[in-house]
Scaffold this motif. Structure first.
Motif, PDB file in Angstrom:
ATOM      1  N   LYS A  46       0.838  -1.212   0.000  1.00  0.00           N
ATOM      2  CA  LYS A  46       0.000   0.000   0.000  1.00  0.00           C
ATOM      3  C   LYS A  46       0.868   1.255   0.000  1.00  0.00           C
ATOM      4  O   LYS A  46       1.859   1.321   0.729  1.00  0.00           O
ATOM      5  N   ILE A  47       0.448   2.218  -0.810  1.00  0.00           N
ATOM      6  CA  ILE A  47       1.110   3.525  -0.858  1.00  0.00           C
ATOM      7  C   ILE A  47       0.172   4.514  -0.150  1.00  0.00           C
ATOM      8  O   ILE A  47      -1.020   4.553  -0.449  1.00  0.00           O
ATOM      9  N   TRP A  48       0.734   5.279   0.780  1.00  0.00           N
ATOM     10  CA  TRP A  48      -0.064   6.187   1.611  1.00  0.00           C
ATOM     11  C   TRP A  48       0.371   7.627   1.401  1.00  0.00           C
ATOM     12  O   TRP A  48       1.548   7.900   1.193  1.00  0.00           O
ATOM     13  N   ASP A  49      -0.590   8.532   1.511  1.00  0.00           N
ATOM     14  CA  ASP A  49      -0.293   9.965   1.487  1.00  0.00           C
ATOM     15  C   ASP A  49       0.277  10.331   2.860  1.00  0.00           C
ATOM     16  O   ASP A  49      -0.350  10.078   3.889  1.00  0.00           O
ATOM     17  N   GLY A  50       1.470  10.942   2.874  1.00  0.00           N
ATOM     18  CA  GLY A  50       2.165  11.217   4.133  1.00  0.00           C
ATOM     19  C   GLY A  50       1.552  12.331   4.961  1.00  0.00           C
ATOM     20  O   GLY A  50       1.857  12.475   6.138  1.00  0.00           O
ATOM     21  N   VAL A  51       0.670  13.132   4.356  1.00  0.00           N
ATOM     22  CA  VAL A  51       0.052  14.236   5.095  1.00  0.00           C
ATOM     23  C   VAL A  51      -1.304  13.812   5.653  1.00  0.00           C
ATOM     24  O   VAL A  51      -1.591  13.954   6.841  1.00  0.00           O
ATOM     25  N   SER A  52      -2.142  13.231   4.778  1.00  0.00           N
ATOM     26  CA  SER A  52      -3.507  12.880   5.216  1.00  0.00           C
ATOM     27  C   SER A  52      -3.582  11.490   5.848  1.00  0.00           C
ATOM     28  O   SER A  52      -4.593  11.132   6.445  1.00  0.00           O
TER      29      SER A  52
END
Length: 431
Positions: A287-293
């Protein structure tokens, strides 16, 4: 005569670019047959360069014909692997087969965790015996360059001052499973099967215990400091990923339960520019995640044919993720197109991996390294075209459970079931 020679070279380059573009666009069969036809050597990596050259060429053509040129963004190629800009790169860094063991340290149980400091000067190892060692790279190199008879003459004081193990930390009650150095401060974080994350200030020589401990709800399996050092990600035997504020130790969990993995986490890594992080799990997904949200923005389902994904790590420019799985394959994923671009094959000829291990880049990202469990040798590939390099026998008497390469130089550490951690280094040629 000279111009004819140039033309032959340019034609060769054109065919290489065509092969690279076909690979990049997913036309494997066409690329392979064209490659065989023109006897392309070395093998061509997937790359988008031909398309870009065409775009610029068309713009110049329009300019010559007095038409307006469309402005194009000019991006300077970054360091490390970048298949958008390069097709033929001269590798200057040494392949893994040229490294030698410079130092061996032994724990009292299997050694399954390791980490390199971002400055490349320190290494940490962790063991099933619940201890952690911090080793000084320069001292290990000095030790390996000092003749045995001189070491034998050292006074106890000198021996202590020159000893590569600068700290031994005892504060866990069970196996140390993961380690990560704080990027800016002299702090080491460790995770354990005792359900805790501990933070050690290793700058203080007398320190054996952690200054802070976080009690988790399950066995801790992987950790990754945010590039600023302000946050730390934690993956446990439970499928839900946690993020902690390093100053307040407040815990954050993503607001959508459906975004989480369905099995225990196996690896977690921030990307160098901090806008993304990546996780892998026993459920077989990446999984790739948005580091801010903290929202999951992409999932590579069954990334290794449904087998457990053992490791994930970003390239330095944050454009690619390298993963390894229990299917003994190593894969390079391109995030802009959300697909697997290269598969590195030839490891695990005897079948699947029993244990988890990691695939890592070398310090220049010219090579991808992966320990083969059955033979305890290190597989090494050219990162751009997946050509197999020579194997390196790792000299361990058990499976290699952890490998970490120095971010700054030709050095790596291997941690094994045989209780030992070996420090490897490519010494400069003296002849």
């Amino acid at each position: 005569m000279g111009s004819e020679h140039d033309e032959v070279k340019q034609r060769d380059l054109m065919y290489r670019l065509m092969i690279s573009q076909l690979f990049y666009d997913g036309h494997q069969k066409l690329a392979v047959s064209l490659s065989t036809l023109v006897k392309a050597h070395p093998a061509c990596p997937p790359s988008d360069r031909l398309f870009k050259v065409l775009k610029y060429g068309l713009e110049i053509e329009e300019e010559i014909h007095g038409k307006e040129v469309i402005g194009s963004e000019n991006v300077a190629p970054g360091s490390g692997i970048d298949l958008e800009y390069e097709t033929d790169v001269q590798t200057i860094s040494p392949e893994a087969a040229l490294y030698e063991t410079c130092y061996v340290t032994a724990h009292k149980g299997p050694c399954r965790a390791g980490a390199f400091h971002s400055g490349g000067k320190l290494i940490a190892t962790g063991s099933e015996d619940s201890s952690i060692k911090i080793l000084d790279v320069e001292r290990m190199l000095a030790k390996s360059a000092t003749p045995a008879e001189i070491i034998a003459m050292e006074t106890p004081q000198q021996a202590m001052e020159n000893h590569p193990v600068i700290r031994t930390l005892y504060d866990h009650n069970d196996e140390v499973t993961c380690l990560d150095f704080h990027p800016n401060h002299q702090i080491l974080a460790s995770g354990s099967k005792d359900y805790s994350i501990k933070f050690f200030e290793y700058s203080k020589p007398s320190v054996k215990k952690a200054y802070k401990s976080i009690q988790e709800a399950s066995e801790v399996r992987c950790l990754s400091f945010h590039p600023s050092g302000e946050y730390i990600l934690c993956g446990t035997k439970h499928a839900t990923l946690r993020l902690y504020d390093v100053n307040t130790f407040q815990c954050f969990v993503g607001r959508h339960p459906s975004h989480q993995h369905e099995g225990p986490l196996t690896a977690v890594k921030w990307c160098p520019n901090a806008n993304l992080f990546v996780t892998s799990s026993k459920d077989g997904d990446i999984k790739i995640w948005d580091g801010v949200s903290n929202l999951c923005i992409n999932t590579f389902k069954k990334a290794h044919d449904g087998t457990e994904v053992c490791s994930v790590t970003f390239s330095r420019n944050s454009k690619y993720v390298v993963s390894s799985g229990k299917d003994s394959l190593v894969k390079l994923w391109e995030l802009s197109t959300n697909r697997c671009l290269i598969v590195y094959t030839g490891a695990g000829a005897t079948g699947k991996q029993q244990h988890r291990t990691q695939a890592v880049f070398n310090h220049t990202e010219d090579y991808v390294l992966f320990p083969d469990e059955a033979t305890t040798s290190l597989c090494c590939w050219d990162s751009r075209n997946a050509e197999r390099q020579r194997l390196l026998s790792l000299g361990h008497n058990g499976a290699v459970r952890y490998i970490a390469h120095s971010p700054t130089g030709p050095a790596f550490i291997t941690c094994s079931e045989d209780f030992r951690a070996r420090f490897w280094y490519r010494k400069a040629d003296t002849d």
